[in-house]
Scaffold this motif. Structure first.
Motif, short mmCIF file in Angstrom:
data_model
loop_
_atom_site.label_atom_id
_atom_site.label_comp_id
_atom_site.label_asym_id
_atom_site.label_seq_id
_atom_site.Cartn_x
_atom_site.Cartn_y
_atom_site.Cartn_z
N ASP A 1 -10.57 8.97 9.97
CA ASP A 1 -9.57 9.62 10.96
C ASP A 1 -10.02 9.54 12.68
N ARG B 1 -7.41 2.65 5.51
CA ARG B 1 -7.12 4.02 5.49
C ARG B 1 -6.23 4.83 4.99
N ASN B 2 -5.22 4.62 4.11
CA ASN B 2 -4.31 5.40 4.00
C ASN B 2 -3.15 5.66 4.74
N ARG B 3 -3.60 4.62 6.26
CA ARG B 3 -2.04 4.47 6.61
C ARG B 3 -1.66 3.12 7.13
N GLY C 1 0.33 -1.11 0.06
CA GLY C 1 -0.09 0.27 0.17
C GLY C 1 1.23 1.10 0.28
N LEU C 2 0.22 2.39 -0.38
CA LEU C 2 0.86 3.65 -0.50
C LEU C 2 2.48 3.81 -1.22
N GLU D 1 -1.29 10.07 7.85
CA GLU D 1 -2.51 9.62 6.81
C GLU D 1 -1.57 9.89 5.27
N LEU D 2 -0.77 9.03 4.92
CA LEU D 2 -0.10 8.51 3.91
C LEU D 2 1.18 8.99 3.72
N THR E 1 -5.01 13.38 10.79
CA THR E 1 -4.34 13.58 10.08
C THR E 1 -3.22 12.31 10.18
N ILE F 1 -2.31 -2.14 5.89
CA ILE F 1 -2.70 -0.19 5.73
C ILE F 1 -3.65 -0.37 5.45
#
Length: 291
Positions: free
Chosen positions: A227, A152-154, A115-116, A172-173, A186, A150
Motif C-alpha cells: 500500500d 493489490r485490490n486496486r 477483479g473486485l 483499495e477495494l 488505502t 487489477i
C-alpha cells in the motif's frame, strides 16, 4: 524413396519455423495448430470454447472471460466496429444471451481485466468502464487510460492521457475512488515511472510474480509493496522494453513479452532470456505491423 517414421516423444522445445527441416532439433516441430507445449516434454491438445452470441458477419478484436458475483461465467466479445456483447451459453448450439450492447471506440484499442467482482475495460477515448453481470457503468472521474490491471485490490491504469510517464491506482477495494490522498494507506495514488515526466510513454501493465510490471519502449519497471506505506519502484531493465502490451503473458514464474529485441522471457528479479530465435521469421512480420 522410402518414408521414414520416427517415434517422437519429446516436444519440449516447441515450434521452429525459422530453420530448414533438416536443421531443427529432435524436440522441435515445424508447425502445430491448437496444441500446448509443456516444458516437461509433453504436448496436449488445446481445449477450445464456443459461444454463439450473434450472427454478425464481422471479426472480433478481443475477448475476455468473467465470473460474476452470482457465479455466472461470461464471455465478453468486442468487435472491430466497437460493438461489445456478452453471453454465457458455452458449448455448441444456438442458445445465447446478449446482455451488453454498447459501442466502444473503433480507433483506440480497449484493454480489460477481471477483479473486485467486476470486469474492467479501458481505452483512451471512452475511459474506464466496468460491468458486474447486470449494470454497465462508465466512470466520469477516473483517468483516461489505455491499459488496466487489477493489483493489490486496486484498479491500476497505465498509458494515461496527459500523464504518459505515470500510472494511477484507485483506492483499495474501490475502483470508483480516484482522489489522491497521502493521509491513508488505502487511498488512491499516482506513481511516476522514470521521473515526473521522462518523455517515455508507459505502454502497458502486467501482473508479474508479486509485482506490477510497467513497460516502456526501451525499459521495464517493477512496482512492489502492499500500500502507500511501502510502494516502491525499481528499474528491471534500462535497454529492454515493449510497445506490444497485448503480447505479455505469465508463464509459471516467468513473464513472456515481445520486446524491442524479440521474444523475451523475464524471470525475477533481473534475468532475461531471448527465446524467440526458433520463430524469428514469424516475429519479424509482427514487428512490421506495429503495436
Amino acid at each position: 524413396s522410402t518414408d521414414l517414421l520416427f517415434n517422437q516423444v519429446n516436444f519440449s522445445k516447441g515450434i521452429n519455423t525459422n530453420n530448414l527441416p533438416d536443421l531443427i532439433e529432435d524436440s522441435q516441430v515445424q508447425s502445430a495448430n491448437n496444441f500446448w507445449f509443456n516444458k516437461n516434454s509433453g504436448i496436449t491438445r488445446r481445449e477450445g470454447f464456443g459461444l454463439k452470441v450473434t450472427t454478425r458477419a464481422i471479426a472480433a478484436q478481443n475477448t475476455w472471460s468473467y465470473l460474476d458475483p452470482s457465479g455466472n461465467e461470461w464471455l465478453l466479445v468486442l468487435y472491430v466496429d466497437g460493438v461489445l456483447i456478452a453471453g454465457k451459453s458455452f458449448g455448441s448450439g444456438d442458445n445465447f444471451s446478449i446482455v451488453i450492447s454498447t459501442n466502444l471506440s473503433q480507433t483506440q484499442p480497449t484493454d480489460g481485466d477481471e477483479g473486485l467482482g467486476k470486469i474492467w475495460l479501458s481505452n483512451k477515448q471512452d475511459g474506464l468502464m466496468w460491468w458486474d453481470g447486470v449494470n454497465f457503468t462508465t466512470s466520469s472521474i477516473a483517468p483516461v487510460a489505455g491499459s488496466v490491471r487489477i493489483w493489490r485490490n486496486r484498479v491500476c491504469l497505465g498509458d494515461i492521457s496527459n500523464e504518459l510517464s505515470s500510472i494511477r491506482m484507485s483506492g483499495e477495494l474501490d475502483g470508483e475512488d480516484w482522489t489522491n490522498n497521502s493521509r491513508f494507506s488505502t487511498s488512491p495514488v499516482s506513481i511516476r515511472i522514470g521521473g515526473v515526466n521522462d518523455g517515455a510513454q508507459v505502454y502497458g501493465l502486467s501482473v508479474g510474480l508479486d509485482e506490477l510490471l510497467v513497460f516502456k519502449k526501451r525499459s521495464i519497471y517493477g512496482i512492489g509493496g502492499n500500500d502507500q506505506r511501502d510502494f516502491y519502484v525499481r528499474q528491471i531493465s534500462d535497454n529492454i522494453g515493449s510497445i506490444y502490451p497485448k503480447t505479455v503473458r505469465q508463464y509459471y514464474s516467468s513473464t513472456l513479452v515481445l520486446s524491442n529485441r524479440g521474444l523475451d522471457r523475464y524471470t525475477p528479479p533481473t534475468l532475461f532470456d531471448l527465446i524467440g530465435d526458433p520463430v524469428k521469421n514469424q516475429l519479424d512480420s509482427l514487428f512490421n505491423l506495429g503495436s
